[in-house]
Design an enzyme around this catalytic site. Structure first.
Site, mmCIF file in Angstrom:
data_model
loop_
_atom_site.group_PDB
_atom_site.id
_atom_site.type_symbol
_atom_site.label_atom_id
_atom_site.label_comp_id
_atom_site.label_asym_id
_atom_site.label_seq_id
_atom_site.Cartn_x
_atom_site.Cartn_y
_atom_site.Cartn_z
ATOM 1 N N SER A 622 44.363 84.835 33.277
ATOM 2 C CA SER A 622 45.796 84.897 33.032
ATOM 3 C C SER A 622 46.527 85.121 34.352
ATOM 4 C CB SER A 622 46.093 85.982 31.987
ATOM 5 O OG SER A 622 47.370 85.811 31.447
ATOM 6 N N ASP A 707 47.996 78.359 23.425
ATOM 7 C CA ASP A 707 48.375 79.542 24.210
ATOM 8 C C ASP A 707 49.894 79.606 24.395
ATOM 9 O OD1 ASP A 707 48.675 81.578 26.074
ATOM 10 O OD2 ASP A 707 46.971 80.949 27.290
ATOM 11 N N HIS A 742 45.709 82.256 23.807
ATOM 12 C CA HIS A 742 45.500 82.954 25.071
ATOM 13 C C HIS A 742 44.199 83.745 25.089
ATOM 14 C CE1 HIS A 742 47.049 84.370 28.895
ATOM 15 N NE2 HIS A 742 46.798 85.618 28.560
#
Length: 748
Positions: A622, A707, A742
Site C-alpha cells: 500500500s 480495491d 485492498h
C-alpha cells in the site's frame, strides 16, 4: 476508547488510508508472495524463499524455461497532462477503468496473471511444499479467548478445513465478579454453546466474504453485523435475534463498518459519499425503513471524514470529524437520543482530540502543534470547557491511547520506539480528579515487542492486553490492576515443534543521511545464520500515516528463518514508532526521509554483515508499496528482489484527481499537487514518474481489482512502464486478484 472499527483512531489507526496488511500478527503481503496463501490455493510466488532452498537452487534459474515466454506488453495510448508548464506523458492512463468492465483492461490483467502463473510453473512443487509446511503450523480447530459481556462469554471458533470463523457464546453460570483466573467451562457441566453466526455458511458460493463489524446489543439479545461480499468495503448491515437467528427488518445498505448500538433498539452508523468518504452519521430505529433514518451530522468538508466510538461506560457515543491534522468531537448520550449531538471539543485546525467517559467526567486525549505527543485531560460532563490536566505533554513520551475503568485508567504510551502500559488508580466517581501519579507499569521480557489493548469490562479491575514479539506468538493476558498479577489466558499454538528459545530478536540503529538514528528490529534462528554477509534477508518497511509497525509474531515467517533467512523491519520516518515528530518528519515536503531512511537501514545491514546486496529482499504494501517503488528507482542496485503489494505508485496523477477515493482527505499527508511546490516535490519521488532506463532487480507487484484505496490501475501502470523501460532481463511479475480488494482474498 478507543478501538477503531476500520483502522481508525486519532493517532493510531488512519481512517480510510492506504494501509498495510503488516507481515506481523496479521496476513502478510510477503506471505502472499512466498509463504502464507489462503488455504484454498497454494502459495503462488516462492521466489524469495527459494534463495536458500536446498533442492531448488534459485527461483530465477528454476523458472528460466517458462520465463522464456514473452511477457505481456500493454498497448501505448498517449495521454498528456500539463501543470505549471510541465508536461507529463502517461501512455498507460487507459488502464484505469472505474467500471472494472472494459474488455481490453480485463484482457491485459488476465494476460499478466497467466504470465505470472507460467513463469512460476516450474516451482509449483516448492509452492506446494511451502503451503503444506505453513498450514502444518496452524491449529485449525481453535477458539479465541472468551470475552465476558454481561452474563455471557463471547468467542470465535475455527474449524479444521474451514476458511471462516463461527461466532459463539455461552452463559456464565456462576455470575460472580470477574477474576484473572476465570476459565470458561466447556465440560459436561458447562452451559451449552450457542452458535450465533457461522461465516462459513454465509460465505458459501462467494469469491469474497468479510464481516467488518459484529456488535452485540447492550441487552445481549441482538447482533448487528456488517457484511462485504466484494472486497470494496461497502457494507450491508443485518440485525439478527441471537436466540432464534431471525433477521429484524430490512438490512441497512451502502454503509461503512462504523456503527454502534445506541441503547437496545437503535443503531448509529456512518455512510459514505461518492468518493467513499465517510461523511454522514445516522440514527436508525430497529424495524423501521432505512429511508426514515435521522441524519445526525453531515461533514461537508471533503478533507474530513467521520468516525464513531463508544465509551467504555457504554453511556455515550462519540462522533469524530477528522482530517490528517485535525479532529473534533461530538457526544451523544444514549439515554437522551432526542437531544442529538452535543459539541465536546471545538473545530480548531491542528488540534486532534479523542475522548471517553467515566462517572461525571469526560477524559480527552489532545494533541496540538505545541503538545505534539499529546496530553491527557478531564472535564466535567456539565462543563466541558473546564479542563484539568491529568498527564502533561512529554517531548520524549508519546501518549498513544487510554482505556477507562470504574476505578482505574490504563495509559498506552511509547518511548524510544517501544510501547508501554501504565495503570493509575482513579478517585471514586464524583470526587475531583487531579494529576495522575504513582502509576504501575507492566513489564515485558523481549527487547522488541508489540502490545495492544483488548476488550475489557469497564466495571472490573482487569485489563486485557495482547503481547507478541518476533519470537513470541500472540499471547493474551489478563492483568489485575489491584494486585499487579498478570495471568496468561492464551498463547497462540504453533504446531511443528516451534521453540522460541532457538530464535534471536535484536534492535539495531542505522544512521540516516541527516544523522537521524533509525531503529531496526531483527529476527533470526541461532544455529542457522553466519552473520558474515552470506545470509539472505527480507527487509520490510512502511513509513506513513503515523502507523507503528511494531515487531510481532507470524508463524508463516518461520518458513523463511528456518531456512536461514534473517527478517528485519525498518522503523522509518513517516511512521509513529518514535513519536509524533517521527511522523511529521516523514510526510509532505519531508517525505523523501522515508525512502532515504530505508536505504540507510539496508546499507547498515549490509555493512554489518547481516546480508549482502545479492541476498537482500525488500517488501512493502500500500503506502509501503510507494516506499518500495521509490527506493527501486533510487537504488535498484541495492536489492535482489522486491515485492510491492497493492502499491500507491502514481502519486501525482492520483492526488490531482479529487474523484478518486482518499485524494482530498490525504492532501495533508502527501501534499496538494495543485500547488507548485508540492507538485514538483511529489513528482520527484512518484514511482511511476521516475522509472527510467536502468537495471532493476526481480520484482513482484500485486493488486486487487476491487480495491477502493489504491486503484488497481496504479500497479498496472507501474508494471507496464517498467516493462517498457528497464534494461535488464530480471523477472517482473504482476498478479491482480480479480475478485478481491485492498486486503487480498478473504478467508484464513
Amino acid at each position: 476508547m478507543p478501538h477503531c472499527s476500520l483502522f481508525r483512531s486519532a493517532s493510531k489507526c488512519p481512517a480510510w488510508s492506504r494501509f498495510p496488511v503488516i507481515p506481523l500478527c496479521t496476513s502478510p503481503p510477503v506471505a502472499a508472495f512466498f509463504s502464507l496463501p489462503p488455504p484454498h490455493a497454494p502459495p503462488p510466488l516462492p521466489l524469495i524463499a527459494s534463495f536458500s532452498h536446498t533442492t531448488v537452487s534459485s527461483s530465477i534459474s528454476a523458472a528460466t524455461a517458462p520465463s522464456m515466454a514473452k511477457p505481456p506488453t500493454a498497448k501505448k495510448v498517449k495521454h498528456e497532462m500539463e501543470m505549471f508548464g510541465d508536461v507529463r506523458v502517461d501512455d498507460y492512463y487507459w488502464l484505469r477503468d472505474d467500471s472494472r468492465s472494459d474488455p481490453d483492461v480485463l484482457s491485459y490483467l488476465k494476460e499478466e496473471n497467466a504470465y505470472t502463473n507460467l513463469v512460476l510453473s516450474d516451482v509449483k512443487q516448492f509452492q506446494n511444499q511451502l503451503y503444506t509446511e505453513i498450514r502444518g503450523r496452524i491449529k485449525e480447530d481453535d477458539i479465541t479467548v472468551p470475552i465476558r459481556r454481561g452474563g455471557y462469554y463471547y468467542y470465535k471458533r475455527t474449524l479444521k478445513g474451514k476458511e471462516y470463523v463461527q461466532h459463539c457464546r455461552r452463559c456464565i453460570r456462576d455470575g460472580g465478579a470477574a477474576s484473572v483466573f476465570d476459565v470458561m467451562s466447556t465440560g459436561p457441566e458447562a452451559s451449552e454453546e450457542h452458535l450465533i453466526l457461522d461465516e462459513n455458511i454465509k460465505a458459501e458460493g462467494r469469491d469474497y466474504y468479510s464481516i467488518g463489524a459484529f456488535k452485540v446489543s447492550p441487552n445481549n439479545k441482538l447482533v448487528a453485523y456488517a457484511e462485504d461480499t466484494k472486497g470494496h468495503e461497502i457494507y450491508t448491515v443485518y440485525i439478527m435475534d441471537i436466540e432464534n437467528g431471525t433477521l429484524l427488518g430490512k438490512p441497512l445498505t451502502g454503509i461503512t463498518s462504523y456503527m454502534e448500538w445506541a441503547g437496545d433498539d437503535s443503531l448509529v452508523y456512518i455512510t459514505m459519499d461518492e468518493i467513499l468518504r465517510p461523511d454522514k452519521v445516522w440514527l436508525h430505529k430497529l424495524e423501521t425503513d432505512q429511508s426514515n433514518d435521522l441524519c445526525l451530522y453531515h461533514e461537508k468538508d471533503d478533507m474530513f471524514s467521520l468516525d464513531i466510538q463508544a465509551s467504555e461506560s457504554k453511556q455515550y457515543l462519540f462522533i469524530a470529524s477528522e482530517s490528517k491534522t485535525t479532529r473534533f468531537l461530538f457526544y451523544l448520550e444514549k439515554l437522551k437520543l432526542e437531544s442529538g449531538l452535543m459539541a465536546l471539543t471545538p473545530r480548531v485546525s491542528g488540534i486532534d482530540t479523542t475522548a471517553s467517559h467515566r462517572g461525571n467526567h469526560f477524559f480527552i486525549k489532545r494533541r496540538s502543534d505545541e503538545f505534539y505527543n499529546s496530553e491527557l485531560l478531564a472535564c466535567p460532563v456539565d462543563n466541558v470547557t473546564e479542563t484539568t490536566i491529568l498527564l502533561p505533554h512529554s517531548e520524549s513520551v508519546k501518549l498513544q491511547d487510554f482505556q477507562l475503568f470504574n476505578d482505574h485508567i490504563v495509559v498506552y504510551e511509547r518511548e524510544n520506539g517501544l510501547p508501554s502500559i501504565t495503570v493509575y488508580n482513579l478517585p471514586p466517581i464524583g470526587e475531583p480528579i487531579g494529576r495522575l501519579q504513582n502509576g504501575r507499569t507492566v513489564d515485558f521480557i523481549d527487547p522488541v515487542y508489540s502490545v495492544d489493548p483488548e476488550e475489557s469490562q469497564f466495571s472490573s479491575t482487569i485489563v486485557r492486553y495482547s503481547y507478541s514479539s518476533l519470537r513470541t506468538p500472540c499471547s493474551v493476558y489478563d492483568y489485575d490492576m489491584k494486585t499487579g498479577i498478570s495471568v496468561l489466558k492464551k498463547i497462540k499454538t504453533v504446531l511443528g515443534g516451534f521453540d522460541p528459545s532457538s530464535y534471536v530478536t535484536e534492535r539495531k540503529w542505522a544512521v540516516a543521511s541527516d544523522g537521524t538514528q533509525v531503529p531496526i528490529s531483527i529476527f533470526y534462528k541461532k544455529d542457522l545464520v553466519k552473520l558474515d554477509g552470506s545470509d539472505p534477508m527480507l527487509l520490510y518497511g512502511y513509513g506513513s500515516y503515523e502507523v507503528c509497525i511494531d515487531p510481532s509474531f507470524k508463524a508463516s515467517r518461520l518458513s523463511l528463518v528456518d531456512r536461514g533467512f534473517i527478517f528485519a523491519i525498518a522503523h522509518i520516518r513517516g511512521g509513529g514508532e518514535m513519536g509524533r515528530q517521527w511522523y511529521e518528519n516523514g510526510k509532505l515536503l519531508k517525505k523523501k526521509n522515508t525512502f532515504t531512511d530505508f536505504i540507510a537501514c539496508a546499507e547498515y545491514l549490509i555493512e554489518n554483515k547481516y546480508c549482502s546486496k545479492e541476498k537482500l529482499c525488500i517488501n512493502g504494501r500500500s503506502a509501503g508499496g510507494l516506499l518500495i517503488g521509490s527506493v527501486l528507482n533510487m537504488r535498484p542496485d541495492l536489492f535482489k528482489v522486491a515485492v510491492a503489494g497493492v502499491p500507491f505508485v502514481d502519486v501525482v496523477t492520483t492526488m490531482l484527481d479529487p474523484s478518486i477515493p482518499l485524494t482530498t482527505s490525504e492532501w495533508e499527508e502527501w501534499g496538494d499537487p495543485r500547488k507548485e511546490e508540492f507538485y514538483f516535490y511529489m513528482k520527484s519521488y512518484s514511482p511511476v514518474d521516475n522509472i527510467k532506463a536502468q537495471h532493476y532487480p526481480d520484482i513482484l507487484v500485486t493488486a486487487g481489482l476491487n480495491d477502493p484505496r489504491v486503484l488497481y490501475s496504479e500497479p498496472a501502470k507501474f508494471v507496464a512502464k517498467l516493462r517498457e523501460l528497464k534494461t535488464d532481463d530480471n523477472i517482473l511479475l504482476f498478479k491482480c486478484e480479480l475478485g478481491a480488494g485492498h486486503f487480498s482474498k478473504s478467508g484464513r
